[in-house]
Write a protein that holds these residues in place. Sequence first.
Motif, PDB file in Angstrom:
ATOM      1  N   VAL A  85       0.844  -1.193   0.000  1.00 55.61           N
ATOM      2  CA  VAL A  85       0.000   0.000   0.000  1.00 55.61           C
ATOM      3  C   VAL A  85       0.880   1.246   0.000  1.00 55.61           C
ATOM      4  O   VAL A  85       1.794   1.369   0.808  1.00 55.61           O
ATOM      5  CB  VAL A  85      -0.937   0.005   1.237  1.00 55.61           C
ATOM      6  N   SER A  86       0.592   2.153  -0.936  1.00 52.03           N
ATOM      7  CA  SER A  86       1.218   3.479  -0.961  1.00 52.03           C
ATOM      8  C   SER A  86       0.154   4.484  -0.566  1.00 52.03           C
ATOM      9  O   SER A  86      -1.003   4.347  -0.971  1.00 52.03           O
ATOM     10  CB  SER A  86       1.704   3.828  -2.366  1.00 52.03           C
ATOM     11  N   TYR A  87       0.546   5.480   0.206  1.00 53.68           N
ATOM     12  CA  TYR A  87      -0.389   6.523   0.627  1.00 53.68           C
ATOM     13  C   TYR A  87      -0.024   7.837  -0.044  1.00 53.68           C
ATOM     14  O   TYR A  87       1.155   8.199  -0.091  1.00 53.68           O
ATOM     15  CB  TYR A  87      -0.336   6.722   2.143  1.00 53.68           C
ATOM     16  N   TYR A  88      -1.038   8.513  -0.525  1.00 50.14           N
ATOM     17  CA  TYR A  88      -0.868   9.861  -1.055  1.00 50.14           C
ATOM     18  C   TYR A  88      -1.751  10.755  -0.216  1.00 50.14           C
ATOM     19  O   TYR A  88      -2.972  10.580  -0.189  1.00 50.14           O
ATOM     20  CB  TYR A  88      -1.264   9.913  -2.531  1.00 50.14           C
ATOM     21  N   CYS A  89      -1.144  11.680   0.504  1.00 48.11           N
ATOM     22  CA  CYS A  89      -1.872  12.524   1.443  1.00 48.11           C
ATOM     23  C   CYS A  89      -1.857  13.957   0.933  1.00 48.11           C
ATOM     24  O   CYS A  89      -0.786  14.543   0.765  1.00 48.11           O
ATOM     25  CB  CYS A  89      -1.222  12.458   2.824  1.00 48.11           C
ATOM     26  N   ASN A  90      -3.026  14.494   0.658  1.00 54.02           N
ATOM     27  CA  ASN A  90      -3.170  15.854   0.157  1.00 54.02           C
ATOM     28  C   ASN A  90      -3.427  16.805   1.315  1.00 54.02           C
ATOM     29  O   ASN A  90      -4.361  16.589   2.085  1.00 54.02           O
ATOM     30  CB  ASN A  90      -4.381  15.952  -0.786  1.00 54.02           C
ATOM     31  N   LEU A  91      -2.625  17.870   1.423  1.00 49.31           N
ATOM     32  CA  LEU A  91      -2.961  18.939   2.354  1.00 49.31           C
ATOM     33  C   LEU A  91      -4.048  19.741   1.667  1.00 49.31           C
ATOM     34  O   LEU A  91      -3.865  20.220   0.547  1.00 49.31           O
ATOM     35  CB  LEU A  91      -1.739  19.787   2.672  1.00 49.31           C
ATOM     36  N   ALA A  92      -5.195  19.823   2.314  1.00 52.31           N
ATOM     37  CA  ALA A  92      -6.386  20.368   1.668  1.00 52.31           C
ATOM     38  C   ALA A  92      -7.370  20.816   2.736  1.00 52.31           C
ATOM     39  O   ALA A  92      -7.293  20.379   3.884  1.00 52.31           O
ATOM     40  CB  ALA A  92      -7.034  19.282   0.797  1.00 52.31           C
ATOM     41  N   SER A  93      -8.301  21.657   2.325  1.00 54.40           N
ATOM     42  CA  SER A  93      -9.329  22.092   3.269  1.00 54.40           C
ATOM     43  C   SER A  93     -10.183  20.895   3.682  1.00 54.40           C
ATOM     44  O   SER A  93     -10.259  19.898   2.962  1.00 54.40           O
ATOM     45  CB  SER A  93     -10.227  23.148   2.605  1.00 54.40           C
ATOM     46  N   ILE A 105     -10.585  22.216  -1.163  1.00 57.52           N
ATOM     47  CA  ILE A 105      -9.540  23.028  -1.787  1.00 57.52           C
ATOM     48  C   ILE A 105      -8.205  22.319  -1.584  1.00 57.52           C
ATOM     49  O   ILE A 105      -7.823  21.998  -0.463  1.00 57.52           O
ATOM     50  CB  ILE A 105      -9.478  24.439  -1.184  1.00 57.52           C
ATOM     51  N   ASP A 106      -7.520  22.058  -2.689  1.00 55.29           N
ATOM     52  CA  ASP A 106      -6.212  21.401  -2.677  1.00 55.29           C
ATOM     53  C   ASP A 106      -5.130  22.470  -2.495  1.00 55.29           C
ATOM     54  O   ASP A 106      -5.070  23.424  -3.264  1.00 55.29           O
ATOM     55  CB  ASP A 106      -6.031  20.660  -4.008  1.00 55.29           C
ATOM     56  N   TYR A 107      -4.300  22.295  -1.465  1.00 55.88           N
ATOM     57  CA  TYR A 107      -3.237  23.263  -1.192  1.00 55.88           C
ATOM     58  C   TYR A 107      -1.849  22.782  -1.616  1.00 55.88           C
ATOM     59  O   TYR A 107      -0.841  23.193  -1.038  1.00 55.88           O
ATOM     60  CB  TYR A 107      -3.263  23.682   0.280  1.00 55.88           C
ATOM     61  N   ASP A 108      -1.789  21.918  -2.607  1.00 56.18           N
ATOM     62  CA  ASP A 108      -0.550  21.522  -3.292  1.00 56.18           C
ATOM     63  C   ASP A 108       0.390  20.635  -2.486  1.00 56.18           C
ATOM     64  O   ASP A 108       0.918  19.672  -3.033  1.00 56.18           O
ATOM     65  CB  ASP A 108       0.253  22.743  -3.787  1.00 56.18           C
ATOM     66  N   LEU A 109       0.633  20.956  -1.227  1.00 46.56           N
ATOM     67  CA  LEU A 109       1.554  20.140  -0.431  1.00 46.56           C
ATOM     68  C   LEU A 109       1.005  18.725  -0.303  1.00 46.56           C
ATOM     69  O   LEU A 109      -0.182  18.529  -0.048  1.00 46.56           O
ATOM     70  CB  LEU A 109       1.698  20.712   0.974  1.00 46.56           C
ATOM     71  N   ASP A 110       1.874  17.752  -0.488  1.00 47.45           N
ATOM     72  CA  ASP A 110       1.474  16.353  -0.385  1.00 47.45           C
ATOM     73  C   ASP A 110       2.534  15.594   0.396  1.00 47.45           C
ATOM     74  O   ASP A 110       3.709  15.958   0.372  1.00 47.45           O
ATOM     75  CB  ASP A 110       1.342  15.721  -1.778  1.00 47.45           C
TER      76      ASP A 110
END
Length: 183
Positions: A85-93, A105-110
Motif C-alpha cells: 500500500v502506498s499513501y498519497y496525502c493531500n494537504l487540503a481544506s 480546496i487542494d493546497y498543493d503540499l502532499d
Amino acid sequence: MRNSRLPREGDYITIKSYKHDGSLHRTWRETMVLKTSENEIIGINDHTVVIEDDGRRWVTREPAIVYFHRKYWFNIVAMIRDNGVSYYCNLASPFVLDKEALKYIDYDLDIKVYPDGEKRLLDADEYQAHREKWNYSNEVDFILSEHVKILVDWIQQQEGPFSKGYVDLWYRRYQEIKNRAHR
C-alpha cells in the motif's frame, strides 16, 4: 449538506478538488461510498474516471481507499498495489458535501508514504508559488503547517487510515458490496 441525507454505503459520489482561487482542479467520477459519519467519508476509487482541469481524462489504475474528514486539513488516498500500500496525502481544506459532489480546496503540499515506510514531502515549491500568487493568509499557512504535523504523527503512530488492518477492512467491505450488487 447537514440538512439533506448523507450518501449511504454503496452509493456513488463525485469528488471535486479546487484551487484556492476557486478554479476547478480535478474531478473523480463515481467514487463508491463505504462509510459515512458526521465527520468522515470513506470511499473507494477502482478504475474511476478522473477529469483534469484542462479536460484531459484518465482512469485510476488500482483500487484506492479515500478518506475525508470535516475537521482535518488533509485527505488520504491509500493505493492498493502489488508491492503493498502506498499513501498519497493531500494537504487540503476539510471537505464540504452538497448535492453535486464532495468538494475541497487542494493546497498543493502532499506527503507520499511508500510501502517500505519511506515518507516524502512533495510539491513544496508549488505550494510556495501558489501561496504568493493567491495570497494565502497567514492563518491558512499556519493551519496547514499544524495539520502536516498531525498527519505525520498519524503516519508514525499508524493511526486511522495508516493502521495495520484499515486498508484490508475497507477493501474487503468494498468487495462484499460489489458482490452483493452482482447477485
